[in-house]
Structure formats: structure tokens, C-alpha cells
Design a protein around this motif. Structure first.
Motif, PDB file in Angstrom:
ATOM      1  N   UNK A  73       0.731  -1.193  -0.122  1.00 14.33           N
ATOM      2  CA  UNK A  73       0.049  -0.045   0.021  1.00 14.33           C
ATOM      3  C   UNK A  73       0.850   1.231   0.048  1.00 14.33           C
ATOM      4  N   UNK A  74       0.271   2.416  -0.385  1.00 14.92           N
ATOM      5  CA  UNK A  74       0.820   3.659  -0.238  1.00 14.92           C
ATOM      6  C   UNK A  74       0.251   4.622   0.551  1.00 14.92           C
ATOM      7  N   UNK A  75       0.997   5.267   1.403  1.00 20.18           N
ATOM      8  CA  UNK A  75       0.351   6.045   2.654  1.00 20.18           C
ATOM      9  C   UNK A  75       0.927   7.272   2.317  1.00 20.18           C
ATOM     10  N   UNK A  76       0.292   8.474   2.792  1.00 20.59           N
ATOM     11  CA  UNK A  76       0.895   9.697   2.857  1.00 20.59           C
ATOM     12  C   UNK A  76       1.338  10.107   4.186  1.00 20.59           C
ATOM     13  N   UNK A  77       2.713  10.360   4.341  1.00 20.46           N
ATOM     14  CA  UNK A  77       3.189  10.609   5.680  1.00 20.46           C
ATOM     15  C   UNK A  77       2.825  12.401   6.005  1.00 20.46           C
ATOM     16  N   UNK A  78       3.101  12.857   7.016  1.00 21.24           N
ATOM     17  CA  UNK A  78       2.699  14.178   7.793  1.00 21.24           C
ATOM     18  C   UNK A  78       3.489  15.233   6.960  1.00 21.24           C
ATOM     19  N   UNK A  79       4.393  14.975   5.979  1.00 27.39           N
ATOM     20  CA  UNK A  79       4.980  15.840   5.119  1.00 27.39           C
ATOM     21  C   UNK A  79       4.498  15.927   3.612  1.00 27.39           C
ATOM     22  N   UNK A  80       3.491  14.809   3.548  1.00 26.71           N
ATOM     23  CA  UNK A  80       2.948  14.768   2.191  1.00 26.71           C
ATOM     24  C   UNK A  80       3.504  13.855   1.214  1.00 26.71           C
ATOM     25  N   UNK A  81       4.852  13.281   1.666  1.00 29.16           N
ATOM     26  CA  UNK A  81       5.276  12.382   0.878  1.00 29.16           C
ATOM     27  C   UNK A  81       4.617  10.924   1.026  1.00 29.16           C
ATOM     28  N   UNK A  82       4.565  10.184  -0.322  1.00 29.46           N
ATOM     29  CA  UNK A  82       4.237   8.895  -0.477  1.00 29.46           C
ATOM     30  C   UNK A  82       5.169   7.636   0.217  1.00 29.46           C
ATOM     31  N   UNK A  83       4.816   6.993   0.873  1.00 35.31           N
ATOM     32  CA  UNK A  83       5.593   6.033   1.475  1.00 35.31           C
ATOM     33  C   UNK A  83       5.002   4.427   1.277  1.00 35.31           C
ATOM     34  N   UNK A  84       5.784   3.802   0.757  1.00 33.03           N
ATOM     35  CA  UNK A  84       5.427   2.519   0.386  1.00 33.03           C
ATOM     36  C   UNK A  84       5.431   1.476   1.536  1.00 33.03           C
ATOM     37  N   UNK A  85       4.259   0.717   1.767  1.00 30.30           N
ATOM     38  CA  UNK A  85       4.325  -0.168   2.948  1.00 30.30           C
ATOM     39  C   UNK A  85       3.946  -1.574   2.557  1.00 30.30           C
ATOM     40  N   UNK A  86       4.973  -2.399   2.351  1.00 27.96           N
ATOM     41  CA  UNK A  86       4.640  -3.877   2.035  1.00 27.96           C
ATOM     42  C   UNK A  86       3.593  -4.497   2.656  1.00 27.96           C
ATOM     43  N   UNK A  87       2.863  -5.113   2.140  1.00 26.27           N
ATOM     44  CA  UNK A  87       1.580  -6.055   2.850  1.00 26.27           C
ATOM     45  C   UNK A  87       1.757  -7.567   2.532  1.00 26.27           C
ATOM     46  N   UNK A  88       2.651  -7.715   1.698  1.00 24.27           N
ATOM     47  CA  UNK A  88       3.037  -9.344   1.371  1.00 24.27           C
ATOM     48  C   UNK A  88       4.100  -9.467   0.328  1.00 24.27           C
ATOM     49  N   UNK A  89       5.204 -10.174   0.586  1.00 23.78           N
ATOM     50  CA  UNK A  89       6.212 -10.487  -0.306  1.00 23.78           C
ATOM     51  C   UNK A  89       5.753 -11.931  -0.979  1.00 23.78           C
ATOM     52  N   UNK A  90       6.459 -12.152  -2.045  1.00 23.02           N
ATOM     53  CA  UNK A  90       6.064 -13.085  -3.045  1.00 23.02           C
ATOM     54  C   UNK A  90       7.643 -13.775  -3.255  1.00 23.02           C
ATOM     55  N   UNK A  91       8.134 -15.127  -3.060  1.00 22.06           N
ATOM     56  CA  UNK A  91       9.126 -15.928  -3.500  1.00 22.06           C
ATOM     57  C   UNK A  91       8.556 -17.120  -3.499  1.00 22.06           C
ATOM     58  N   UNK A  92       8.170 -17.638  -4.888  1.00 27.32           N
ATOM     59  CA  UNK A  92       7.539 -18.886  -5.032  1.00 27.32           C
ATOM     60  C   UNK A  92       7.794 -19.419  -6.275  1.00 27.32           C
ATOM     61  N   UNK A  93       7.462 -20.733  -6.435  1.00 23.85           N
ATOM     62  CA  UNK A  93       7.625 -21.264  -7.784  1.00 23.85           C
ATOM     63  C   UNK A  93       6.517 -22.062  -8.282  1.00 23.85           C
ATOM     64  N   UNK A  94       6.280 -22.338  -9.511  1.00 28.68           N
ATOM     65  CA  UNK A  94       5.077 -22.873 -10.305  1.00 28.68           C
ATOM     66  C   UNK A  94       5.996 -23.853 -11.331  1.00 28.68           C
ATOM     67  N   UNK A  95       5.209 -24.989 -11.735  1.00 24.35           N
ATOM     68  CA  UNK A  95       6.004 -25.842 -12.742  1.00 24.35           C
ATOM     69  C   UNK A  95       4.738 -26.201 -13.740  1.00 24.35           C
ATOM     70  N   UNK A  96       5.191 -26.074 -15.159  1.00 15.35           N
ATOM     71  CA  UNK A  96       4.455 -26.305 -16.036  1.00 15.35           C
ATOM     72  C   UNK A  96       4.820 -27.506 -16.845  1.00 15.35           C
ATOM     73  N   UNK A  97       4.027 -28.350 -17.391  1.00 13.38           N
ATOM     74  CA  UNK A  97       4.178 -29.774 -18.118  1.00 13.38           C
ATOM     75  C   UNK A  97       3.805 -29.806 -19.205  1.00 13.38           C
ATOM     76  N   UNK A  98       4.237 -30.327 -20.090  1.00 14.68           N
ATOM     77  CA  UNK A  98       3.686 -30.488 -21.624  1.00 14.68           C
ATOM     78  C   UNK A  98       2.723 -31.571 -21.640  1.00 14.68           C
ATOM     79  N   UNK A  99       1.455 -31.421 -22.084  1.00 16.39           N
ATOM     80  CA  UNK A  99       0.497 -32.261 -22.106  1.00 16.39           C
ATOM     81  C   UNK A  99       0.399 -33.171 -23.334  1.00 16.39           C
ATOM     82  N   UNK A 100       1.040 -32.750 -24.531  1.00 13.42           N
ATOM     83  CA  UNK A 100       0.735 -33.259 -25.593  1.00 13.42           C
ATOM     84  C   UNK A 100       0.504 -32.390 -26.602  1.00 13.42           C
TER      85      UNK A 100
END
Length: 291
Positions: free
Chosen positions: A247-274
Motif C-alpha cells: 500500500x502507499x500511505x501519505x505521511x505528515x510531510x505529504x510524501x508517499x511512503x510504500x508499506x509492503x503487505x505481502x512478499x512473494x517468492x515461490x515457484x510454479x511448474x508447467x508440463x507439456x501435455x501433448x
């Protein structure tokens, strides 16, 4: 002459206002690279002389050496269109063939650029072989598919789909109003440029992220192949994703500050089905973006 890996037209992965970083979210799980992982890599560079010779062999008198392009007309089910053809990449195969990837962009008969942001590029692939001092065209696969934006098909990567199964993976996408999405398009070079499916590779709404935006994200990935145990056929494709929601919040100085809510590090596997590659384990966490 434009060769090798070409960036996504109008597809900056960071087109956004300055946002300050806040405290990190909970660390994501560590992703382990599988043994024998063979990553997709950018297609090899081609020197100007070789590129010119390849284009001359493919397009003959339609090739314009002064600007490294060719103007050709391709008939479609609707009408005939002039395309400006530009060599993007090539790869040599073990049997002596060379596969040449050419981008087609809408043009008029004088070579003037007719592309707009919404204009897709045309994927064209030619197979050639060196014969004495000249190149001989063996196969022509024109108008294999339309993809990308601004007349640009995207980034060309080489990928090994199996033992003696060379392929290409195109990273193709577009950006609009601060949103970007790219897909990996898979093709088998030994199957007459057979399409083997696609999957979301990257997306972000970073450039459109404001304090009132409920969910902001940026998710990227890299992909490659892994041999299947007990199978000499097509390899599995493993995709490693990394990114974040915030999310992005606005601090008391009017600056936009990024606040992470969820980090992603994962894998997926795809297989040829013909017929195509399908998801068989994990999930693809790259969000869709409504057009």
C-alpha cells in the motif's frame, strides 16, 4: 540493424512517481533453484554483416541495406498490409540450421511507421542453412502470431524444451496508464513453429499506485527448463516468481511512503501435455490487469 534481445516497447517496469520505502513485510519463503535448471537466455548477438546477409537471403530485392529493413506485403483474411521487417534474433541449431526471428511492424509502402501504442508486432520465423558462400532459406513461417505493442513483439529468449528440442520464449507485453503486464509465449522450433502455450511472466500497477489504491503490486519472474525423471520427452518448465504487494500511505510531510503487505517468492511448474504446457504444481501469482 536491430538484433538480439529487444526490450518491450513502451513497457517500462518502473514508470511511477517517487515512493519512499517503509518497514519491510514479513520475509517470503526462500526459493530453491532445482538441480539441472536450464534458464531461458537472450538470443545471441549478430554482427551487422551477418545480419545483412541473412536479411538479403530471406527477402531478396525487398531488403533495404541502407536501413537494415525489408518492406513486404502479407495477405490476411481481412486485407493486405505492408510490414516493415526487422531482424531481432537468431540461433544456430546443432544440425547446422539457423533460425532467424524477424519482427514485423505496420508500415506504408514507403516505409513510414504506422504503429500506434496498441499496434501489435508480427512474429515471423525463417529457417536457413549455409550453402557454400550463401544462405539458403529452408522454411518460412510468416505471421506466426501477433503480440506486444507499438509494433514490437517483445524480448526473444532461447530455451531448451528437451534433448534436441530447441525453442524460443518471447516476453511480450504492454504498458498503459501506469500498468504493465507481460506474458511468456513458448514455441517449438522443431515443430514448424508450433505454439506451446503461454503464462503470465510479469505485471505491475506501480505507476498507477496512489494512497486510495487498495492493492499495489510488482511481481516478476525468471523461467527455465528441468528434465523430467524417467522421461526423454519435453522438459518441465519451472518459473521462479519474486515480488511484493503493498500500500502507499501519505505521511505528515505529504510524501508517499510504500508499506509492503505481502512478499512473494515461490515457484510454479508447467508440463507439456501433448499439445501445450499446463500448470501442474504451485501457482502463478502474477496478477492480471484489466485492459
Amino acid at each position: 540493424v536491430a538484433v538480439s534481445t529487444i526490450g518491450l516497447a513502451a513497457c517500462s517496469r518502473k514508470e511511477a512517481p517517487t515512493i519512499q520505502k517503509d518497514s519491510p513485510a514479513k520475509p517470503a519463503a526462500v526459493v530453491t533453484t532445482p538441480a539441472q535448471f536450464k534458464p531461458a537466455v537472450g538470443a545471441s548477438d549478430i554482427d551487422k554483416g551477418r545480419a545483412s546477409a541473412l536479411m538479403q537471403a530471406i527477402f531478396g530485392n525487398d531488403y533495404q541495406a541502407e536501413n537494415g529493413t525489408a518492406l513486404i506485403t502479407i495477405e490476411s483474411s481481412e486485407d493486405a498490409q505492408v510490414w516493415r521487417m526487422t531482424l531481432y534474433a537468431s540461433r544456430e541449431l546443432p544440425d547446422g540450421r539457423t533460425v532467424v526471428v524477424v519482427n514485423g511492424a505496420p508500415s506504408d509502402e514507403n516505409g513510414a511507421d504506422l504503429t500506434a501504442h496498441a499496434s501489435q508486432g508480427m512474429l515471423n520465423v525463417y529457417t536457413v542453412r549455409r550453402k557454400s558462400a550463401a544462405w539458403q532459406v529452408i522454411e518460412r513461417h510468416e505471421n506466426v502470431g501477433m503480440m506486444g505493442s507499438s509494433g514490437n513483439i517483445g524480448v526473444v529468449n532461447r530455451i531448451e524444451l528437451g534433448n534436441d528440442k530447441p525453442g524460443i520464449g518471447l516476453t511480450s507485453g504492454s504498458s498503459w496508464f501506469g500498468n504493465t503486464i507481460a506474458r511468456a509465449e513458448l514455441f517449438d522450433l522443431n515443430g514448424g513453429m508450433r505454439s506451446l502455450g503461454s503464462f503470465n511472466e510479469f505485471s505491475s500497477n506501480f505507476g498507477a499506485c496512489l494512497p486510495e489504491t487498495e492493492d499495489c503490486w510488482e511481481v516478476d519472474s525468471k523461467f527455465g527448463t528441468v528434465p523430467r525423471a524417467g522421461s526423454g520427452d519435453f522438459f518441465d518448465i519451472v518459473v521462479q516468481f519474486e515480488g511484493k504487494h503493498f500500500r502507499v500511505i501519505e505521511d505528515e510531510n505529504g510524501n508517499h511512503v510504500e508499506r509492503p503487505t505481502r512478499l512473494i517468492r515461490q515457484t510454479a511448474r508447467y508440463r507439456f501435455n501433448g499439445k501445450e504446457y499446463v500448470l501442474v504444481s504451485g501457482e502463478n501469482p502474477v496478477p492480471e490487469i484489466a485492459g
